[in-house]
Design a protein around this motif. Structure first.
Motif, PDB file in Angstrom:
ATOM      1  N   ILE A 174     -10.220  -9.467  -2.701  1.00 30.05           N
ATOM      2  CA  ILE A 174      -9.494  -8.231  -2.981  1.00 30.05           C
ATOM      3  C   ILE A 174     -10.258  -7.437  -4.032  1.00 30.05           C
ATOM      4  N   GLU A 175     -10.369  -6.156  -3.776  1.00 22.79           N
ATOM      5  CA  GLU A 175     -10.998  -5.262  -4.745  1.00 22.79           C
ATOM      6  C   GLU A 175     -10.031  -4.132  -5.004  1.00 22.79           C
ATOM      7  N   SER A 176      -9.911  -3.758  -6.251  1.00 25.58           N
ATOM      8  CA  SER A 176      -8.998  -2.671  -6.563  1.00 25.58           C
ATOM      9  C   SER A 176      -9.546  -1.845  -7.722  1.00 25.58           C
ATOM     10  N   THR A 177      -9.416  -0.557  -7.607  1.00 26.05           N
ATOM     11  CA  THR A 177      -9.870   0.338  -8.665  1.00 26.05           C
ATOM     12  C   THR A 177      -8.719   1.280  -9.020  1.00 26.05           C
ATOM     13  N   GLY A 236      -4.030   1.711  -6.995  1.00 26.74           N
ATOM     14  CA  GLY A 236      -4.937   0.645  -7.413  1.00 26.74           C
ATOM     15  C   GLY A 236      -4.413  -0.152  -8.589  1.00 26.74           C
ATOM     16  N   SER A 288       2.267   1.807  -3.326  1.00 24.49           N
ATOM     17  CA  SER A 288       1.275   2.188  -4.328  1.00 24.49           C
ATOM     18  C   SER A 288       0.909   3.667  -4.198  1.00 24.49           C
ATOM     19  N   LEU A 296      -4.406  -7.083 -11.295  1.00 24.59           N
ATOM     20  CA  LEU A 296      -4.864  -7.767 -10.090  1.00 24.59           C
ATOM     21  C   LEU A 296      -4.699  -9.278 -10.241  1.00 24.59           C
ATOM     22  N   ALA A 342       0.838  -1.205   0.000  1.00 20.48           N
ATOM     23  CA  ALA A 342       0.000   0.000   0.000  1.00 20.48           C
ATOM     24  C   ALA A 342       0.872   1.255   0.000  1.00 20.48           C
ATOM     25  N   GLY A 351      -7.689   2.943  -5.258  1.00 18.77           N
ATOM     26  CA  GLY A 351      -7.079   2.191  -4.166  1.00 18.77           C
ATOM     27  C   GLY A 351      -7.454   0.727  -4.158  1.00 18.77           C
ATOM     28  N   THR A 352      -7.002   0.059  -3.108  1.00 17.86           N
ATOM     29  CA  THR A 352      -7.164  -1.391  -3.008  1.00 17.86           C
ATOM     30  C   THR A 352      -7.673  -1.760  -1.617  1.00 17.86           C
ATOM     31  N   THR A 353      -8.562  -2.727  -1.573  1.00 18.63           N
ATOM     32  CA  THR A 353      -9.037  -3.261  -0.293  1.00 18.63           C
ATOM     33  C   THR A 353      -8.825  -4.768  -0.275  1.00 18.63           C
TER      34      THR A 353
END
Lengths: 184, 119
Positions: free
Chosen positions: A84-87, A43, A17, A49, A14, A91-93
């Motif tokens: 995992i989610e990323s845009t 992201g 990034s 990803l 993170a 950002g990324t979760t």
């Protein structure tokens, strides 16, 4: 490998990034540990990803980014869940849930949070560890924005400050740890 | 430390020293915290360096930082010591014990620990 080291690895991603805020949220019950790491860094696209989750692939030199498949694997092996989610641009979760019985221990999470102080530069970390056992609920936390406010011009990575923050987190665990000090 | 307000004491104690550090003769100690570094114990090495610098009263001239991109499976954890006006020195496979010696002899004393240096 203890889960707090996986968490450190994801948090390092993170930082790299370009995140300005990294949130590390733990939710622990007697039987499970939920981990959520949210950043507002650059992201990843769907393609990036997929690659980031592939063992042995890294977008950066020296194997950075390898931590993600390892964390996924740890969740899988212990019978937990991982998502995992990323845009791009947002950002990324990363979210995972571990059954405590079969997962590696959390380990030195205070050490993980503390070590981030030497690497975040101008970014901030908000750490919360909520523990819930029936009606008993408690929280251990650290918000580096609050730390910076008190420190003023003294950098957050100053060794004396790092040691004090570490002591502050450990003190909270001593006061609040409802799972018998296993995180100390 | 029971509350963050106690950090105010550290602020008072350190603020003059910090201004000194921004001047010349600074030493930067950098720990590689990539995946390989973390797996190999970089978190503990970093903490040992932080403790040793504080205990040695070296915070006015040394900073301990981390970087993402140093070290692979065969060299991690990697510690670099970058002293003002000198060439960077790289230590590999650093343990907490080695970290203490690096701070005592190289950061405080100015003499690199030859036997630890990667060739």
């Amino acid at each position: 490998m203890e889960l707090s080291l996986h968490i450190l690895d994801i948090a390092e991603n993170a930082i790299l990034s370009g995140a300005s805020l990294i949130e590390i949220e733990l939710e622990e019950t007697r039987s499970s540990l939920g981990v959520k790491i949210v950043d507002d860094g650059r992201g990843m696209s769907d393609r990036e990803l997929r690659l980031a989750l592939t063992e042995g692939y890294s977008t950066k030199p020296f194997g950075l980014g390898l931590g993600l498949p390892k964390f996924l694997d740890a969740a899988r092996v212990s019978g937990g869940t991982f998502s995992i989610e990323s845009t791009p641009g947002k950002g990324t979760t990363v979210t995972a849930k571990f059954p405590k019985k079969t997962s590696p221990p959390l380990g030195d999470i205070a050490g993980t949070v503390t070590s981030l102080l030497s690497g975040i530069g101008g970014a901030d970390v908000v750490f919360t560890h909520d523990m819930k056992d029936g009606a008993r609920v408690c929280r251990v936390g650290l918000d580096t924005r609050a730390v910076r406010r008190v420190l003023g011009d003294v950098p957050i990575f100053t060794p004396e400050a790092v040691i004090a923050v570490s002591g502050y987190i450990l003190e909270q665990y001593k006061q609040n740890n409802i799972f018998g000090g296993e995180n100390l | 430390m029971k509350s963050l307000e106690e950090l105010a004491q550290i602020r008072e104690k350190m603020k003059d020293k910090i201004s000194l550090r921004l001047g010349a003769n600074g030493v930067r100690v950098v720990v590689g915290m990539g995946t390989c570094g973390i797996e190999a114990g970089a978190r503990e090495v970093l903490r040992t360096l932080v403790d040793a610098v504080a205990e040695g009263g070296l915070s006015d001239r040394a900073t301990v930082m981390q970087s993402g991109a140093v070290g692979d499976a065969s060299t991690a954890p990697v510690v670099e010591v970058i002293a003002e006006g000198k060439e960077k020195v790289t230590y590999v496979k650093v343990t907490p014990e080695m970290a203490r010696r690096i701070v005592a002899e190289h950061v405080a004393g100015g003499t690199p620990v030859d036997e630890y240096i990667s060739k």
